[in-house]
Design a protein around this motif. Structure first.
Motif, PDB file in Angstrom:
ATOM      1  N   ASP A  40      11.811   3.270  -0.755  1.00 35.74           N
ATOM      2  CA  ASP A  40      11.721   1.939  -0.849  1.00 35.74           C
ATOM      3  C   ASP A  40      10.726   1.618  -1.772  1.00 35.74           C
ATOM      4  O   ASP A  40       9.875   1.832  -1.847  1.00 35.74           O
ATOM      5  N   ASP A  42       9.516  -1.211  -2.656  1.00 37.71           N
ATOM      6  CA  ASP A  42       8.694  -2.306  -2.565  1.00 37.71           C
ATOM      7  C   ASP A  42       7.449  -2.149  -1.578  1.00 37.71           C
ATOM      8  O   ASP A  42       6.589  -3.052  -1.475  1.00 37.71           O
ATOM      9  N   HIS A  43       7.787  -1.071  -0.659  1.00 37.59           N
ATOM     10  CA  HIS A  43       6.652  -0.667   0.345  1.00 37.59           C
ATOM     11  C   HIS A  43       6.372   0.677   0.191  1.00 37.59           C
ATOM     12  O   HIS A  43       6.854   1.403  -0.434  1.00 37.59           O
ATOM     13  N   LYS A  69       3.021  -3.556   1.648  1.00 38.81           N
ATOM     14  CA  LYS A  69       3.665  -3.857   0.293  1.00 38.81           C
ATOM     15  C   LYS A  69       3.016  -3.226  -0.356  1.00 38.81           C
ATOM     16  O   LYS A  69       1.628  -2.882  -0.523  1.00 38.81           O
ATOM     17  N   ARG A  70       3.527  -2.700  -1.562  1.00 35.72           N
ATOM     18  CA  ARG A  70       2.868  -1.869  -2.805  1.00 35.72           C
ATOM     19  C   ARG A  70       1.708  -2.817  -3.447  1.00 35.72           C
ATOM     20  O   ARG A  70       0.883  -2.108  -4.048  1.00 35.72           O
ATOM     21  N   SER A  71       1.782  -3.958  -3.287  1.00 36.64           N
ATOM     22  CA  SER A  71       0.831  -5.050  -3.897  1.00 36.64           C
ATOM     23  C   SER A  71      -0.552  -5.023  -3.118  1.00 36.64           C
ATOM     24  O   SER A  71      -1.643  -5.722  -3.699  1.00 36.64           O
TER      25      SER A  71
END
Length: 269
Positions: A40, A42-43, A69-71
């Motif tokens: 994944d 984005d996560h 989330k990666r952010s």
């Protein structure tokens, strides 16, 4: 020549992993994050490990963590693994390991650890876990919320009130509890006993019972004292057996005014 069994590893609590991808160990549970962009992009990826008494992996639950989330910041990542580890640390007492609570763990991965979602996940855990695991988990949360010394003291009145309400019998409560302001609706069909009449009804936030009149059993004070003098695990275990494991957290939440789920501020977040 037969080899000696591996040495037991004493349970330890503490941080594992890295700053960017933190993990936390709570007793024999390890909650940690990983970065697997091929799974994944984005996560973050979530791993929950159940260790055996020797400290080796006994069971695991893993998958993409849509709630992370990666952010997200490093603090948000650390908060997530710490809260999850504390919420499920009692799964070390679960005979089926992690397989029986996959529903709750998947819910956490998808929805995160906001207060309402934590309460919902805790309810799923209580429904799917054994009485022993639920008792240990609620006892730990009472200690976190009230303190190790205050929790058994606060539970003394809860035990006495519930014993008066139930007549030391299991409450016949198959349906889910209905939320009623200031009252936990737990007294339904107690067993009849002999003796002076006492009040039967829901336990209010002030700890008082009210309602119909039933007689307490013989030796009531001695039985209550025996439970209360046996420690917090016995006190919580009595509540779990009497109101049912899926209803005990709600009952204790109503009688203590604490949500009984781990909250970030408990750990400095």
């Amino acid at each position: 020549m037969e080899q000696p069994p591996p040495a037991l590893q004493p349970p330890v609590d503490g941080w594992v992993g890295t700053v960017e991808l933190p993990g936390y160990r709570a007793d024999r549970i390890v909650a940690k994050l990983d970065l697997l962009p091929e799974v994944d992009p984005d996560h973050l990826y979530f791993d929950l490990l159940l260790l055996d008494p020797q400290g080796r992996t006994q069971d695991n639950h893993s998958g993409p963590c849509l709630a992370m989330k990666r952010s997200l910041s490093l603090e948000e990542r650390s908060c997530f693994v710490r809260v999850v580890a504390e919420l499920v640390r009692h799964l070390a007492e679960e005979p089926r390991g992690l397989s029986g609570v996959a529903r709750a763990l998947a819910f956490i991965r998808e929805n995160g650890v906001g207060m309402g979602r934590l309460v919902a996940a805790a309810q799923m855990l209580d429904e799917d876990c054994s009485e022993r695991a639920v008792t240990r988990g609620l006892g730990h949360m009472l200690q976190l919320c009230l303190g190790a010394d205050e929790a058994p003291t606060a539970m003394r009145e809860v035990v006495a009130g519930l014993a008066r309400s139930s007549g030391f019998g299991a409450l016949d409560a198959p349906a889910p509890l209905k939320e009623t302001p200031g009252r936990s609706q737990v007294s339904l069909t107690p067993r009849a006993t002999k003796g002076p009449l006492v009040a039967l009804g829901g336990l209010t936030r002030s700890g008082r019972f009210g309602g119909a009149q039933i007689p307490p059993p013989l030796g009531f004070d001695e039985r209550v004292e025996a439970i209360n003098d046996s420690g917090l695990v016995s006190q919580v275990g009595y509540v779990v057996r009497t109101v049912g494991k899926s209803r005990a957290r709600h009952f204790l939440r109503e009688t203590t005014d604490f949500h009984l789920v781990p909250q970030p501020e408990m750990f400095g977040f």
